[in-house]
Design an enzyme around this catalytic site. Structure first.
Site, PDB file in Angstrom:
ATOM      1  N   TYR A 125      27.119  60.497  24.201  1.00  0.00           N
ATOM      2  CA  TYR A 125      27.174  60.719  25.644  1.00  0.00           C
ATOM      3  C   TYR A 125      27.010  59.374  26.338  1.00  0.00           C
ATOM      4  O   TYR A 125      26.155  58.573  25.969  1.00  0.00           O
ATOM      5  CB  TYR A 125      26.045  61.670  26.086  1.00  0.00           C
ATOM      6  CG  TYR A 125      25.991  61.838  27.587  1.00  0.00           C
ATOM      7  CD1 TYR A 125      26.649  62.897  28.205  1.00  0.00           C
ATOM      8  CD2 TYR A 125      25.321  60.911  28.391  1.00  0.00           C
ATOM      9  CE1 TYR A 125      26.640  63.042  29.582  1.00  0.00           C
ATOM     10  CE2 TYR A 125      25.311  61.041  29.772  1.00  0.00           C
ATOM     11  CZ  TYR A 125      25.968  62.110  30.362  1.00  0.00           C
ATOM     12  OH  TYR A 125      25.964  62.237  31.722  1.00  0.00           O
ATOM     13  N   GLU A 132      31.477  59.604  33.846  1.00  0.00           N
ATOM     14  CA  GLU A 132      30.879  60.138  32.615  1.00  0.00           C
ATOM     15  C   GLU A 132      31.908  60.302  31.503  1.00  0.00           C
ATOM     16  O   GLU A 132      33.030  60.738  31.758  1.00  0.00           O
ATOM     17  CB  GLU A 132      30.252  61.502  32.932  1.00  0.00           C
ATOM     18  CG  GLU A 132      29.569  62.166  31.750  1.00  0.00           C
ATOM     19  CD  GLU A 132      29.112  63.595  32.074  1.00  0.00           C
ATOM     20  OE1 GLU A 132      27.940  63.764  32.442  1.00  0.00           O
ATOM     21  OE2 GLU A 132      29.928  64.520  31.968  1.00  0.00           O
TER      22      GLU A 132
END
Ligand code: GDP
Ligand code: MN
Length: 382
Positions: free
Chosen positions: A101, A189
């Site tokens: 992530y 992101e």
């Protein structure tokens, strides 16, 4: 404004962030052609602005052209979490070794952009934060200095990325940071950032651009309206065109207040007495009669609103201006729905007189007004 995955990935490409080869398809035939061009197997990804598409069945792998046809026809026109799927991103499938992530957002505490990273990618960051807060690497960036390469190496090290990928990771993070700054992003992101047999690849993108900066990112505004993107309701878009600060809700009491605090307190009070707000509509400070007129007319014409509750405290805002605006709207569209007005403050007596002349009763007490609005609205919802 939220960008679709494929739009985010176009920016990723521009900033040197590696993504798998892919093409956008709006029809089954386009999906098949894309798969032929890219080479099988492919992953079909529903382009909707909601999270968790994978879990909701919006990400599927296809091994053959027949499978592409069948799965594309199932996805196109279906709904993912209530949002219709009009476009697919067809991407060459990759072999994932590990999912990480990585994101950059604005940190209110340090008042700086902050890098959030985790070796536990794929799942929502909220979930990681709840279950394994220690697994999130956080690193605020000094905007005057920018992101230094040693910082990228520290993050890569903490994520357990092997040395072979350090330089790619550093370049990728530098690109993501530049994109974040250039596009006035609230969030950039990559989840998952995958370690694959072809190196690091951004398999997903989530980019949110600050609405206040859209005037300088005109190229993002081509094509669909915000309502079509599923980001705003039709009425929220209309309100935005009218310059009104409006959030649509699912109750039937239309609320207009001045100041976000008073407007929210009005909604709370309506809820407290058992009613359900149809919206949040804040006139802001020093509202002119035009603004009040627009807001009143807007809610009078909203099919979901059964009762209007206007709650104004006149400070800089003048009650006579407010009353004039309400009367203008009522004269134009008629008193189609019951209206409860609470109006106190600057020039209140002039305001009351203007409203009473057209038969609108004015309250001075917010609680009594809220109770009446709830009473008038009860039983109307259906
Ligand atoms: P989200 O569920 O909306 O976040 O959609 P993602 O794009 O993140 O996809 C969800 C999951 O699908 C990822 O975590 C991957 O495990 C998987 N996935 C996405 N793209 C590919 C791909 O190209 N190849 C493979 N094998 N899996 C993929
Ligand atoms: Mn994802």
């Amino acid at each position: 404004m939220k960008l679709y995955e494929y739009e985010g990935k176009q920016l990723f490409r521009k900033y040197g962030i590696p993504v798998p080869p892919g093409m956008v398809a709006s029809s089954i035939e386009e999906a098949v052609t894309a798969a032929q061009n890219l080479g099988l197997p492919v992953v079909l990804k529903a382009q909707v602005l909601v999270g968790g598409r994978g879990k909701a069945g919006g990400i599927v792998k296809a091994e053959t052209l027949d499978e592409v046809r069948a799965k594309a026809s199932r996805l196109l026109g279906s709904e993912i979490r209530g949002v219709p799927v009009n476009k697919l991103l067809v991407e060459k499938a990759v072999n994932i070794e590990k999912e990480l992530y990585l994101s950059i957002t604005m940190d209110r505490v340090s008042a700086r952009p902050i890098i959030l990273a985790s070796a536990m990618g794929g799942v929502d960051i909220e979930e990681i934060a709840k279950e394994h807060p220690e697994a999130i690497v956080k690193r605020p960036i000094d905007p005057l200095v920018g992101l230094k390469s040693y910082e990228s190496r520290i993050i890569a090290y903490k994520l357990g990325i092997s040395k072979d990928h350090f330089s790619t990771f550093a370049r990728l993070l530098q690109g993501l940071y530049k994109l974040f700054v250039d596009y006035d992003a609230e969030l950039a992101e990559i989840n998952p950032l995958a370690i694959t047999d072809q190196g690091l690849l951004a398999l997903d993108s989530k980019v949110i651009v600050d609405d206040n900066s859209l005037y300088r990112h005109g190229e993002l505004l081509t094509g669909e309206t915000r309502a079509e993107r599923g980001e705003m309701t039709e009425y929220e878009e209309k309100a935005a065109e009218l310059g009104l600060a409006y959030v649509e809700l699912d109750g039937n009491i239309g609320i207009i207040g001045n100041g976000a605090g008073l407007t929210m307190a009005t909604m709370d009070m309506v809820s407290y007495y058992g009613g359900r707000p149809a919206d949040f509509l804040d006139l802001g400070g020093a509202a002119s009669h035009e603004r009040v007129y627009k807001a009143t007319k807007f809610l009078m014409e909203h099919p979901g609103v059964d009762v209007l509750f206007i709650n104004i405290f006149g400070g800089i805002t003048r009650c006579d201006e407010v009353a004039k605006g309400i009367v203008e709207a009522v004269k134009e569209v008629g008193l189609k729905k019951p209206m409860v007005v609470k109006l106190v403050g600057t020039n209140e007596e002039i305001g009351w007189k203007i409203l009473e002349e057209v038969g609108i009763k004015v309250f001075k007490d917010m609680e009594a007004a809220a109770q009446l609005a709830v009473k008038l609205a009860s039983g109307k919802e259906g």
